[in-house]
Every structure is written in C-alpha cells, then in structure tokens.
Scaffold this motif. Structure first.
Motif, PDB file in Angstrom:
ATOM      1  N   PRO A   1     -14.411 -15.437  12.886  1.00  0.00           N
ATOM      2  CA  PRO A   1     -13.752 -16.669  13.107  1.00  0.00           C
ATOM      3  C   PRO A   1     -13.794 -17.180  11.830  1.00  0.00           C
ATOM      4  N   GLY A   2     -12.677 -17.966  11.361  1.00  0.00           N
ATOM      5  CA  GLY A   2     -12.510 -18.567  10.081  1.00  0.00           C
ATOM      6  C   GLY A   2     -12.108 -18.022   9.138  1.00  0.00           C
ATOM      7  N   LEU A   3     -12.162 -16.718   9.019  1.00  0.00           N
ATOM      8  CA  LEU A   3     -11.980 -15.494   8.031  1.00  0.00           C
ATOM      9  C   LEU A   3     -10.408 -15.963   7.513  1.00  0.00           C
ATOM     10  N   LYS A   4     -10.095 -16.039   6.446  1.00  0.00           N
ATOM     11  CA  LYS A   4      -8.679 -15.979   5.892  1.00  0.00           C
ATOM     12  C   LYS A   4      -8.135 -14.751   5.681  1.00  0.00           C
ATOM     13  N   PRO A   5      -6.756 -14.326   6.140  1.00  0.00           N
ATOM     14  CA  PRO A   5      -6.309 -12.948   5.999  1.00  0.00           C
ATOM     15  C   PRO A   5      -6.391 -12.624   4.580  1.00  0.00           C
ATOM     16  N   PHE A   6      -6.801 -11.257   4.447  1.00  0.00           N
ATOM     17  CA  PHE A   6      -6.617 -10.688   3.186  1.00  0.00           C
ATOM     18  C   PHE A   6      -6.213  -9.366   3.173  1.00  0.00           C
ATOM     19  N   PHE A   7      -5.958  -8.422   2.239  1.00  0.00           N
ATOM     20  CA  PHE A   7      -5.560  -6.989   2.325  1.00  0.00           C
ATOM     21  C   PHE A   7      -6.400  -6.211   1.135  1.00  0.00           C
ATOM     22  N   LEU A   8      -6.380  -5.168   1.337  1.00  0.00           N
ATOM     23  CA  LEU A   8      -6.760  -4.353   0.124  1.00  0.00           C
ATOM     24  C   LEU A   8      -5.607  -3.396  -0.026  1.00  0.00           C
ATOM     25  N   VAL A   9      -5.298  -3.086  -1.217  1.00  0.00           N
ATOM     26  CA  VAL A   9      -4.358  -2.165  -1.860  1.00  0.00           C
ATOM     27  C   VAL A   9      -4.890  -1.552  -2.910  1.00  0.00           C
TER      28      VAL A   9
ATOM     29  N   ALA B   1      -1.705 -14.419   3.354  1.00  0.00           N
ATOM     30  CA  ALA B   1      -2.753 -13.375   2.948  1.00  0.00           C
ATOM     31  C   ALA B   1      -2.999 -13.098   1.601  1.00  0.00           C
ATOM     32  N   ALA B   2      -4.301 -13.249   1.079  1.00  0.00           N
ATOM     33  CA  ALA B   2      -4.458 -12.891  -0.382  1.00  0.00           C
ATOM     34  C   ALA B   2      -4.702 -11.355  -0.423  1.00  0.00           C
ATOM     35  N   GLY B   3      -4.405 -10.747  -1.608  1.00  0.00           N
ATOM     36  CA  GLY B   3      -4.425  -9.428  -1.838  1.00  0.00           C
ATOM     37  C   GLY B   3      -5.615  -9.263  -2.785  1.00  0.00           C
ATOM     38  N   LEU B   4      -6.246  -7.963  -2.529  1.00  0.00           N
ATOM     39  CA  LEU B   4      -7.317  -7.391  -3.489  1.00  0.00           C
ATOM     40  C   LEU B   4      -6.879  -5.966  -3.879  1.00  0.00           C
ATOM     41  N   ALA B   5      -6.494  -5.840  -5.329  1.00  0.00           N
ATOM     42  CA  ALA B   5      -6.156  -4.698  -5.784  1.00  0.00           C
ATOM     43  C   ALA B   5      -7.519  -4.050  -6.173  1.00  0.00           C
ATOM     44  N   VAL B   6      -7.670  -2.831  -5.289  1.00  0.00           N
ATOM     45  CA  VAL B   6      -9.036  -2.443  -5.294  1.00  0.00           C
ATOM     46  C   VAL B   6      -9.248  -1.117  -6.133  1.00  0.00           C
ATOM     47  N   GLU B   7      -7.884  -0.552  -6.531  1.00  0.00           N
ATOM     48  CA  GLU B   7      -8.054   0.756  -7.301  1.00  0.00           C
ATOM     49  C   GLU B   7      -6.588   0.529  -8.367  1.00  0.00           C
ATOM     50  N   VAL B   8      -7.034   0.254  -9.634  1.00  0.00           N
ATOM     51  CA  VAL B   8      -5.993  -0.375 -10.550  1.00  0.00           C
ATOM     52  C   VAL B   8      -6.291   0.175 -11.852  1.00  0.00           C
ATOM     53  N   ALA B   9      -5.386   1.027 -12.303  1.00  0.00           N
ATOM     54  CA  ALA B   9      -5.513   1.887 -13.751  1.00  0.00           C
ATOM     55  C   ALA B   9      -5.431   0.554 -14.831  1.00  0.00           C
ATOM     56  N   ASP B  10      -4.488  -0.068 -14.837  1.00  0.00           N
ATOM     57  CA  ASP B  10      -4.240  -0.884 -16.015  1.00  0.00           C
ATOM     58  C   ASP B  10      -3.514  -1.701 -15.718  1.00  0.00           C
ATOM     59  N   THR B  11      -2.894  -2.785 -16.869  1.00  0.00           N
ATOM     60  CA  THR B  11      -1.928  -3.658 -16.450  1.00  0.00           C
ATOM     61  C   THR B  11      -0.749  -3.501 -16.018  1.00  0.00           C
ATOM     62  N   ASN B  12      -0.218  -2.452 -16.439  1.00  0.00           N
ATOM     63  CA  ASN B  12       1.256  -1.970 -15.808  1.00  0.00           C
ATOM     64  C   ASN B  12       0.978  -1.593 -14.333  1.00  0.00           C
ATOM     65  N   ALA B  13      -0.027  -0.927 -13.816  1.00  0.00           N
ATOM     66  CA  ALA B  13      -0.231  -0.645 -12.384  1.00  0.00           C
ATOM     67  C   ALA B  13      -0.212  -1.930 -11.766  1.00  0.00           C
ATOM     68  N   LEU B  14      -1.253  -2.900 -12.229  1.00  0.00           N
ATOM     69  CA  LEU B  14      -1.284  -4.161 -11.617  1.00  0.00           C
ATOM     70  C   LEU B  14       0.153  -4.921 -11.381  1.00  0.00           C
ATOM     71  N   SER B  15       0.998  -4.957 -12.403  1.00  0.00           N
ATOM     72  CA  SER B  15       2.111  -5.418 -12.572  1.00  0.00           C
ATOM     73  C   SER B  15       3.107  -4.883 -11.308  1.00  0.00           C
ATOM     74  N   ARG B  16       3.070  -3.483 -11.285  1.00  0.00           N
ATOM     75  CA  ARG B  16       3.793  -2.852 -10.150  1.00  0.00           C
ATOM     76  C   ARG B  16       3.126  -3.239  -8.654  1.00  0.00           C
ATOM     77  N   ILE B  17       1.976  -3.411  -8.472  1.00  0.00           N
ATOM     78  CA  ILE B  17       1.409  -3.829  -7.085  1.00  0.00           C
ATOM     79  C   ILE B  17       1.885  -5.379  -7.038  1.00  0.00           C
ATOM     80  N   ARG B  18       1.785  -6.124  -7.949  1.00  0.00           N
ATOM     81  CA  ARG B  18       2.399  -7.411  -7.663  1.00  0.00           C
ATOM     82  C   ARG B  18       4.015  -7.661  -7.559  1.00  0.00           C
TER      83      ARG B  18
ATOM     84  N   THR C   1      -7.839  -9.601   9.169  1.00  0.00           N
ATOM     85  CA  THR C   1      -7.733 -10.839   9.839  1.00  0.00           C
ATOM     86  C   THR C   1      -9.020 -11.209  10.322  1.00  0.00           C
ATOM     87  N   ALA C   2      -9.086 -12.522  10.841  1.00  0.00           N
ATOM     88  CA  ALA C   2     -10.166 -12.984  11.789  1.00  0.00           C
ATOM     89  C   ALA C   2     -10.354 -12.058  12.991  1.00  0.00           C
ATOM     90  N   THR C   3      -9.274 -11.497  13.517  1.00  0.00           N
ATOM     91  CA  THR C   3      -9.177 -10.798  14.664  1.00  0.00           C
ATOM     92  C   THR C   3      -9.031  -9.446  14.734  1.00  0.00           C
TER      93      THR C   3
END
Length: 158
Positions: free
Chosen positions: A75-83, A105-122, A152-154
């Motif tokens: 309960p109370g957990l804000k939605p987030f995702f891992l990519v 939902a907020a995102g957490l990029a858990v496997e990112v090689a470089d700034t170009n990869a982060l840009s592709r994800i975003r 999510t919380a559920t």
C-alpha cells in the motif's frame, strides 16, 4: 548493506530531478531594501542533468526476459517500472507509454550502456521520467530476474 546505502543515496540524489516544483523564497526585511518580499524561483527540469558520470549502469541480477505476473500488497507504493536498452524493453515502452504516463509511473533504466542508449530509452516513452539506476537491490527485494516490468502497489506485471 553497501548496496542499500548506495541505492538510497542514488534515490536521494536523483529525486529532485524527478519532478518540477515551484518554490517561493522570502527575503528578510533587512536584505530586500524595499524590493518585493516574495520572488518565484523556478527549477527548469526540461533539460536533463548530465548523467554521463553514472553510466554505464549494469544490474547483474537482472536480464531481459519474461516476467510472470503476480499480486503484491504494498500500500502506498507509487508505480514504477524497470527497463533496459534492449529491443524488448524499447518495444514494451513504446506499447505501454500511454498507460505508464496515465498512472504517473516513474522509470528506472537498470541496464544502460551510454548516453545514447539512455536517450533511446527516453525517446520510446516521451514525457515519462526515466532515471539510470542499478536494479540489483530492487530485484532481490521483489524476487524478480527479468525486465521490462511494471511494479504497482497491487501487482507486478509485464
């Protein structure tokens, strides 16, 4: 214990970048010399901070793959995702971007090689905050091995 400390420090460091807010600063009567006592200070978060120093991000306990959905009671957990920056995650983000944005939902990029990869994800999910973070602690706590995943919380689902 070091991973928990590192994760907490990372979250505390990156939290101010997650959402923009308006702050009102009030000057003391001695310092404003007849000027207005209130002035608005805006944080411009439309330009992401330079995150190159934190990259690459590698989460050794996580890999792209199939996630089995299950119920959660957080309960109370804000939605987030891992990519990650893999094709499966990018497709998942493109397909679910509308839903992720709708539930804020907020995102957490858990496997990112470089700034170009982060840009592709975003770019796959415009308008959604996605930050590079090691996901090993989250993987251990939620007993997951794969991403992309929505938490999510559920529920935990792909």
């Amino acid at each position: 214990m070091k991973r928990i400390t590192l994760t907490c420090c990372s979250i505390l460091f990156l939290a101010p970048f997650a959402c923009a807010q308006l702050a009102i600063a009030k000057d003391s009567p001695q310092s404003n010399k007849g000027l207005s006592s209130h002035r608005a200070i805006y944080a411009d978060l439309s330009i992401p901070p330079d995150e190159a120093w934190i990259l690459p991000v590698k989460s050794s306990q996580l890999s792209p793959g199939k996630v089995i959905s299950r119920q959660l009671k957080m309960p109370g957990l804000k939605p987030f995702f891992l990519v990650g920056d893999d094709p499966r995650s990018l497709d998942w983000l493109r397909q679910r971007a509308g839903e992720l944005k709708a539930i804020e939902a907020a995102g957490l990029a858990v496997e990112v090689a470089d700034t170009n990869a982060l840009s592709r994800i975003r770019a796959a999910a415009p308008g959604i905050t996605i930050l590079p973070v090691n996901g090993n602690d989250i993987a251990a706590r939620l007993q997951i091995d794969h991403y992309p995943v929505l938490i999510t919380a559920t529920s935990l689902e792909q």
